[in-house]
Design an enzyme around this catalytic site. Structure first.
Site, PDB file in Angstrom:
ATOM      1  N   LYS A 161       0.887  -1.174   0.000  1.00 16.64           N
ATOM      2  CA  LYS A 161       0.000   0.000   0.000  1.00 16.64           C
ATOM      3  C   LYS A 161       0.914   1.209   0.000  1.00 16.64           C
ATOM      4  CE  LYS A 161      -3.346   1.800   3.445  1.00 16.64           C
ATOM      5  NZ  LYS A 161      -2.794   3.028   3.925  1.00 16.64           N
TER       6      LYS A 161
HETATM    7  P1  FBP Z   1      -6.511   7.203   4.477  1.00 19.23           P
HETATM    8  O1  FBP Z   1      -7.224   6.702   3.264  1.00 19.23           O
HETATM    9  O2  FBP Z   1      -7.429   7.969   5.382  1.00 19.23           O
HETATM   10  O3  FBP Z   1      -5.283   7.995   4.088  1.00 19.23           O
HETATM   11  O4  FBP Z   1      -6.060   5.939   5.295  1.00 19.23           O
HETATM   12  C1  FBP Z   1      -4.925   5.219   4.951  1.00 19.23           C
HETATM   13  C2  FBP Z   1      -3.893   5.286   6.068  1.00 19.23           C
HETATM   14  O5  FBP Z   1      -2.703   4.647   5.728  1.00 19.23           O
HETATM   15  C3  FBP Z   1      -4.388   4.729   7.384  1.00 19.23           C
HETATM   16  O6  FBP Z   1      -4.243   3.357   7.444  1.00 19.23           O
HETATM   17  C4  FBP Z   1      -3.545   5.474   8.364  1.00 19.23           C
HETATM   18  O7  FBP Z   1      -4.185   5.671   9.570  1.00 19.23           O
HETATM   19  C5  FBP Z   1      -3.356   6.777   7.695  1.00 19.23           C
HETATM   20  O8  FBP Z   1      -3.581   6.615   6.331  1.00 19.23           O
HETATM   21  C6  FBP Z   1      -1.966   7.296   7.875  1.00 19.23           C
HETATM   22  O9  FBP Z   1      -2.034   8.660   7.724  1.00 19.23           O
HETATM   23  P2  FBP Z   1      -0.756   9.550   7.703  1.00 19.23           P
HETATM   24  O10 FBP Z   1      -0.370   9.602   6.273  1.00 19.23           O
HETATM   25  O11 FBP Z   1      -1.222  10.868   8.220  1.00 19.23           O
HETATM   26  O12 FBP Z   1       0.266   8.907   8.578  1.00 19.23           O
END
Ligand code: FBP
Length: 275
Positions: free
Chosen positions: A186
């Site tokens: 991811k």
């Molecule tokens: P989003 O689609 O809201 O971006 O979620 C994906 C994610 O990777 C979550 O699993 C995690 O909590 C967040 O984004 C991490 O966010 P950041 O980039 O602020 O660390």
């Protein structure tokens, strides 16, 4: 050659998440830990209500922390696949330590919960890269023994990285994730179909999913990104905020799913689900 039990297990579990390259939508829901209340404005506090809406809309998997996977089992179990994220951090910790995630569960916890994959973050380029790689390697090795796929959140992030979405930087992180044994990756969107195609190619067949990111200005903008990453060859997307911060959560989840499956164009999805 006879396959090992573990490689069959991995294949079966991965297929529950990805299908036969159908364009998978995974709902990421670890934000209460990672970001806290700022991600949950107004009355959107109860994770049960949000998760029920998303699961009822029909997603391919949900990605939860071990504690929430247990607490919310009545909602997801038997209705969708589970990915247990076993590293995490809060936004409360000192700024200079936010480039490290801590281990918050084990592969055994994930197996006990019935998970189809475990997930762990690696901040490539972090001052704590070494610690995170040690965590990752231990997780990946144990997951291997159970036939559980290991999803890496391959996030380039650190003092030397000016733009974490820059195509070369994302591509580097994805290639590195492949080299340390990720079964599923991811990562950040690079901003165009062409550049994301190169990211997918760099993964040499390891499925790549786009990370949703902050809520976009309009749903159409986000749906167009989903369509583009799909056409770039991505296996799908892992989306949190763009779904659970949408005015109508279930409708947005349905729109995302139909675009990722290339059943509807972004414009048609807006028309069908969001007006
Ligand atoms: P989003 O689609 O809201 O971006 O979620 C994906 C994610 O990777 C979550 O699993 C995690 O909590 C967040 O984004 C991490 O966010 P950041 O980039 O602020 O660390």
């Amino acid at each position: 050659m006879t396959l090992s039990y573990q490689s069959v297990g991995k294949r079966v579990r991965l297929s529950r998440i990805l299908g036969d390259n159908r364009g998978s939508l995974v709902f990421a829901f670890d934000h209460w830990l990672e970001h806290g209340p700022t991600d949950f404005p107004g009355d959107r506090i109860d994770p049960k209500i949000i998760l029920e809406e998303v699961v009822s809309a029909g997603v391919d998997a949900v990605m939860l922390t071990p504690g929430d996977a247990r607490l919310l089992a009545d909602i997801w179990a038997g209705r969708t696949s589970l990915i247990v994220k076993i590293t995490g951090k809060t936004s409360l910790r000192p700024e200079n330590e936010r480039l490290l995630q801590s281990v918050i569960g084990s592969v055994e916890d994930a197996v006990s919960l019935g998970a189809d994959a475990v997930a762990a973050t690696v901040y490539w380029g972090s001052p704590f890269e070494d610690a995170m790689l040690r965590q990752w390697t231990a997780i990946r090795e144990t997951a291997e023994q159970y036939g559980v796929p290991a999803l890496q959140l391959a996030y380039p992030r650190g003092p030397s990285i000016r733009d974490r979405h820059a195509p070369d930087i994302v591509l580097y992180g994805v290639r590195a994730a492949v080299m340390v044994g990720a079964d599923l990756i991811k990562t950040y969107y690079t901003g165009s179909r062409e550049s994301f195609k190169l990211v997918v190619e760099a993964a040499s067949g390891v499925p790549v999913m786009m990370s949703g990111g902050p809520r976009r200005g309009t749903p159409l903008e986000f749906l167009r990104d989903l369509r583009d990453v799909r056409l770039a060859g991505a296996a799908g997307a892992v989306v949190g905020r763009n779904i659970f911060q949408a005015p109508r959560i279930a409708a947005m989840a349905r729109a995302c799913r139909s675009v990722l499956r290339l059943e509807l164009s972004p414009e048609e999805a807006v028309e069908q689900f969001l007006v």
